[in-house]
Design a protein around this motif. Sequence first.
Motif, short mmCIF file in Angstrom:
data_model
loop_
_atom_site.label_atom_id
_atom_site.label_comp_id
_atom_site.label_asym_id
_atom_site.label_seq_id
_atom_site.Cartn_x
_atom_site.Cartn_y
_atom_site.Cartn_z
N ALA A 34 -32.25 7.90 25.33
CA ALA A 34 -31.31 7.49 24.28
C ALA A 34 -29.93 7.37 24.92
CB ALA A 34 -31.28 8.50 23.14
N ARG A 35 -29.14 6.45 24.37
CA ARG A 35 -27.77 6.32 24.86
C ARG A 35 -26.87 5.91 23.70
NH1 ARG A 35 -27.15 0.56 28.28
NH2 ARG A 35 -27.17 -0.78 26.43
N ALA A 36 -25.63 6.37 23.78
CA ALA A 36 -24.58 5.98 22.84
C ALA A 36 -23.39 5.56 23.68
CB ALA A 36 -24.21 7.14 21.92
N LEU A 37 -22.97 4.30 23.53
CA LEU A 37 -21.87 3.75 24.32
C LEU A 37 -20.66 3.57 23.42
CD1 LEU A 37 -23.77 0.97 26.34
CD2 LEU A 37 -23.57 3.42 26.84
N TRP A 38 -19.67 4.42 23.62
CA TRP A 38 -18.42 4.29 22.87
C TRP A 38 -17.43 3.48 23.69
CZ3 TRP A 38 -21.14 8.93 21.92
CH2 TRP A 38 -21.35 9.22 20.57
N TRP A 39 -16.64 2.66 23.00
CA TRP A 39 -15.70 1.73 23.61
C TRP A 39 -14.27 2.08 23.18
CZ3 TRP A 39 -11.96 -1.45 21.66
CH2 TRP A 39 -11.49 -2.50 22.44
N GLY A 40 -13.32 1.81 24.07
CA GLY A 40 -11.91 1.99 23.73
C GLY A 40 -11.06 1.03 24.54
N GLN A 41 -9.79 1.00 24.24
CA GLN A 41 -8.88 0.14 25.00
C GLN A 41 -8.64 0.73 26.39
OE1 GLN A 41 -5.45 -0.31 22.47
NE2 GLN A 41 -6.47 -1.80 21.15
N SER A 42 -8.35 -0.13 27.34
CA SER A 42 -8.20 0.31 28.73
C SER A 42 -7.17 1.42 28.89
CB SER A 42 -7.81 -0.88 29.62
OG SER A 42 -8.84 -1.83 29.67
N ALA A 43 -6.08 1.31 28.13
CA ALA A 43 -5.01 2.31 28.23
C ALA A 43 -5.16 3.40 27.19
CB ALA A 43 -3.65 1.63 28.08
N GLY A 44 -6.25 3.37 26.42
CA GLY A 44 -6.41 4.32 25.32
C GLY A 44 -6.82 5.70 25.78
N GLU A 45 -6.46 6.68 24.98
CA GLU A 45 -6.80 8.06 25.30
C GLU A 45 -8.16 8.46 24.75
OE1 GLU A 45 -4.54 12.41 24.95
OE2 GLU A 45 -3.56 10.57 24.23
N HIS A 46 -8.57 7.81 23.65
CA HIS A 46 -9.81 8.16 22.97
C HIS A 46 -10.59 6.90 22.63
CE1 HIS A 46 -8.03 12.13 22.58
NE2 HIS A 46 -7.01 11.61 21.92
N PRO A 47 -11.92 7.01 22.51
CA PRO A 47 -12.72 5.84 22.13
C PRO A 47 -12.44 5.43 20.69
CG PRO A 47 -14.08 7.82 22.13
CD PRO A 47 -12.75 8.22 22.69
N ALA A 76 -14.65 2.87 19.01
CA ALA A 76 -15.84 2.38 18.30
C ALA A 76 -17.10 2.63 19.12
CB ALA A 76 -15.71 0.89 18.01
N LEU A 77 -18.18 2.88 18.41
CA LEU A 77 -19.50 2.98 19.03
C LEU A 77 -20.10 1.58 19.05
CD1 LEU A 77 -21.94 4.66 20.05
CD2 LEU A 77 -22.63 4.90 17.65
N ASP A 78 -20.39 1.08 20.24
CA ASP A 78 -20.88 -0.29 20.41
C ASP A 78 -22.39 -0.39 20.50
OD1 ASP A 78 -18.49 -1.62 20.29
OD2 ASP A 78 -18.34 -2.03 22.43
N CYS A 79 -23.04 0.66 20.96
CA CYS A 79 -24.49 0.59 21.16
C CYS A 79 -25.10 1.96 20.95
CB CYS A 79 -24.81 0.09 22.57
SG CYS A 79 -26.58 -0.11 22.90
N LEU A 80 -26.07 2.04 20.07
CA LEU A 80 -26.82 3.27 19.83
C LEU A 80 -28.30 2.92 19.96
CD1 LEU A 80 -26.98 6.25 18.92
CD2 LEU A 80 -27.01 5.41 16.55
N HIS A 81 -28.95 3.53 20.93
CA HIS A 81 -30.36 3.21 21.17
C HIS A 81 -31.15 4.48 21.43
CE1 HIS A 81 -34.00 1.26 22.52
NE2 HIS A 81 -33.93 1.90 23.68
N VAL A 82 -32.32 4.56 20.81
CA VAL A 82 -33.28 5.63 21.07
C VAL A 82 -34.62 4.97 21.38
CG1 VAL A 82 -34.49 7.65 20.15
CG2 VAL A 82 -32.09 7.26 19.55
N ASP A 83 -35.24 5.39 22.45
CA ASP A 83 -36.50 4.81 22.88
C ASP A 83 -37.57 4.98 21.79
OD1 ASP A 83 -37.85 3.81 25.58
OD2 ASP A 83 -39.26 5.15 24.57
N GLY A 84 -38.44 3.97 21.68
CA GLY A 84 -39.49 4.01 20.67
C GLY A 84 -40.51 5.12 20.88
N SER A 85 -40.52 5.73 22.06
CA SER A 85 -41.46 6.84 22.30
C SER A 85 -41.02 8.13 21.63
CB SER A 85 -41.59 7.08 23.81
OG SER A 85 -40.35 7.53 24.37
#
Length: 331
Positions: free
Chosen positions: A73-86, A88-97
């Motif tokens: 599983a992975r969760a990819l949070w995104w932020g601005q290059s100069a930002g201190e904190h993320p 938005a969450l751009d991708c949330l995936h959990v394997d079908g297994s």
Amino acid sequence: MTVPPSTPHPYRTTGEPMLLRPAHDADLDRVAAVTVDEPVSWIPADRYRAELAEAMYRPEWTWIAERDGRVVARALWWGQSAGEHPLALDCLHVDGSVADRAALATDLLRAGHTAFREQGAPRPPLYNVTLPNGWRDDPAVAAAMAWRREAALAAGLTVEVERLRLEWTPKDGVPEPAAPRLTFHEASDEEFLVVFRRIAQGSLDAETRKNLAAKGAEATARHELEYYRDCPGERAWWRIARTADGTVAGLAIPSATPYNPNVGYLGVVPELRGRGYVDELLAEITRSHAGRGAELITATTDTGNAPMAAAFARAGYRNTEIRMIFSAPTD
């Protein structure tokens, strides 16, 4: 600089131990190699690597669930290059297994939110999911959305808004009102704050309504001003609209994302709504970007904001997809 990883979080499903943790630099090849076979938006390896290099994705904003050394599983949070904190969450995936995908996703989100809060983030980042038009009628898309929605709500992102994503390209034509009634003027931040406050009253935009109810008109106006000042668009593009007698009718803010020009913000003051001024405001934003050579302008509006959606259609903007946005309630 990479923040030292937090203590891994133990997790069990159907008797199988897992670890939930932020990624290390050594994990990033495995993280990038994850593919999503469900019909929802996700971040492919080339985009992840490119924006990782620009600090829009970061190891400490990338959370994984590991089972026997494999990323499930992975969760990819995104932020601005100069930002201190993320942001938005751009991708949330959990394997079908994984037997209970929603449960593992919930724990992954909660672990990330806790870490961000400990690092000073004022509130959890929102979660964006991009879907095709008519997604509810497609069983595969609806199923992929169902467990993600369950996880987002369980993790505290309980404010749910559905938005249209719209696009304009030069072949759609630059809208020109037959008989322009408004003129557009540069103005100070304080002048814009006054108009932001007025526009918030009676707004159909879900985010504005949420902020207005929680924080009041003044704080909502300042939030909008600061947000758009922080966007990649130029402050010099902003305009206040006036009628022929000098009355303020509204404002038009052409803006930009890290990817392309967009329709940032527009609105008509309450006492002048219903007179078609929204078309002139949107036309001004479109002309502004088109005059700088924009090949694509994007925009979003809530599905519940029917007047704004209709204005976009009249201006030649096409609805290309749907965005589901989950956020935490405003304190």
